[in-house]
Design a protein around this motif. Structure first.
Motif, PDB file in Angstrom:
ATOM      1  N   SER A 112      -2.204   0.801   6.992  1.00 30.63           N
ATOM      2  CA  SER A 112      -3.222   0.886   8.239  1.00 30.63           C
ATOM      3  C   SER A 112      -2.474   0.009   9.098  1.00 30.63           C
ATOM      4  N   VAL A 114      -2.759  -0.110  12.404  1.00 25.79           N
ATOM      5  CA  VAL A 114      -3.682  -0.456  13.319  1.00 25.79           C
ATOM      6  C   VAL A 114      -4.552  -1.702  13.140  1.00 25.79           C
ATOM      7  N   ASN A 115      -4.743  -1.763  11.536  1.00 24.74           N
ATOM      8  CA  ASN A 115      -5.481  -3.048  11.086  1.00 24.74           C
ATOM      9  C   ASN A 115      -4.572  -3.894  10.261  1.00 24.74           C
ATOM     10  N   ILE A 117      -2.320  -3.583   8.333  1.00 27.43           N
ATOM     11  CA  ILE A 117      -2.208  -3.763   6.719  1.00 27.43           C
ATOM     12  C   ILE A 117      -0.941  -2.861   6.486  1.00 27.43           C
ATOM     13  N   GLU A 148      -4.902   8.025   6.751  1.00 27.99           N
ATOM     14  CA  GLU A 148      -4.166   6.609   6.281  1.00 27.99           C
ATOM     15  C   GLU A 148      -3.925   7.034   4.823  1.00 27.99           C
TER      16      GLU A 148
END
Lengths: 203, 203
Positions: A112, A114-115, A117, A148
């Motif tokens: 991810s 965006v996060n 990860i 994801e």
């Protein structure tokens, strides 16, 4: 901690859980308040116990009471098949279905960006090492059919195709389509398109 | 308690909360498992603290840290108005709206013959005693506009009408109708009917 602060803390902590917003967290906190004393104390004790007795299985990274989890300890499963899942909850759900007889590998997350990860935050290196050391013939990618989860499955398929033993290793993805018992009327467009893409020949 | 039992206990206890079914409880339990250790411990501590620091306000039966709750301790509110609510959560919501300047009385439930909850299980005797001893001029019945909340309001209106001081006491019910910001398109039939019944004259 004053009572107001304890209430705020409970609301804040419950509100951090997925699917529980501020209003719901507050309603739950008041519910806990209105319940008999034992309820909150039992829940508090169970939460502590849950975390204190937990460790990650050294083989598959499922949650476990011991070095090896309940699935990895069983000798009667299909050693040559490894099912890759996002988390222990997904693993438990697959186990409940009884539809899989091999072993698992828990990624403990999905890619991810965006996060923040990336591959190094998941148990991918451990998966590769495990495949290299064992006679794994098939890896079933069972990440969720979300953006994801799909991206993670695609990434893993690429990585596994680049391994030295790639020609002895089959990489598959779980079937995606209309759920059993569901109506085509209420099926979303993406699932419908996938169901057609994944159609099977019957005759 | 083994880890599996602790997990089961957390799932069972979370599943007893309103609006949280078995599947959600399980998802939350796994979420707690996956979070850093501190989260479960903080939540456990906050839950214990919440119940340990709680008592009922001796005046209005709101939750309180002391003998009197934060509202009852304030001397600047309208002494002659008492708003009757089902529970402390409803009270907190009304307080947040800032639309009410009097004091409260928390019933700690609603009449519910199905669940065996009668007038003696609610703080009704305490309400009557409070009205008798104080110069209350208006009782606003602010139970929820549900079947049970309405029945409780009707019951209280009857009881209050039978008090010796009934002619000096006004009993009112909170307004029921279309919520502000809502669309008539999505309004249910009962609310719509109530909104017409409760229409106000403008000119």
């Amino acid at each position: 901690m004053t009572q107001a602060n304890a209430l705020e803390a409970v609301v804040r902590l419950l509100g951090e859980m997925p699917g529980i917003g501020g209003k719901t967290a507050q309603r739950l906190a008041y519910y806990i308040l209105a319940r008999e004393h034992d309820y909150a104390f039992q829940l508090a004790a169970a939460l502590r116990e849950l975390k204190e007795s937990l460790q990650w299985c050294r083989t598959c990274y499922n949650i476990s009471t011991d070095e090896q989890c309940a699935v990895c300890r069983r000798p009667d499963r299909e050693h040559q098949v490894v099912c890759v899942v996002e988390d222990a909850a997904n693993l438990a759900n697959i186990e409940r279905s009884g539809g899989f007889r091999g072993y698992y590998h828990v990624l403990q997350g999905v890619l991810s960006p965006v996060n923040g990860i990336g591959p190094d935050d998941l148990r991918i290196a451990e998966l590769i090492q495990r495949i290299s050391q064992n006679e794994v013939q098939e890896v079933i990618l069972a990440t969720n059919p979300t953006v994801e989860g799909e991206a993670t499955a695609m990434y893993l398929a690429d990585v596994l195709a680049g391994l030295p033993q790639a020609d002895q290793l089959q990489v598959t993805r779980i079937g995606v389509g209309i759920p059993i018992g569901a109506s085509l009327d209420y099926c979303d467009e993406v699932t419908m398109a996938k169901a057609f893409e994944n159609r099977r020949r019957l005759t």
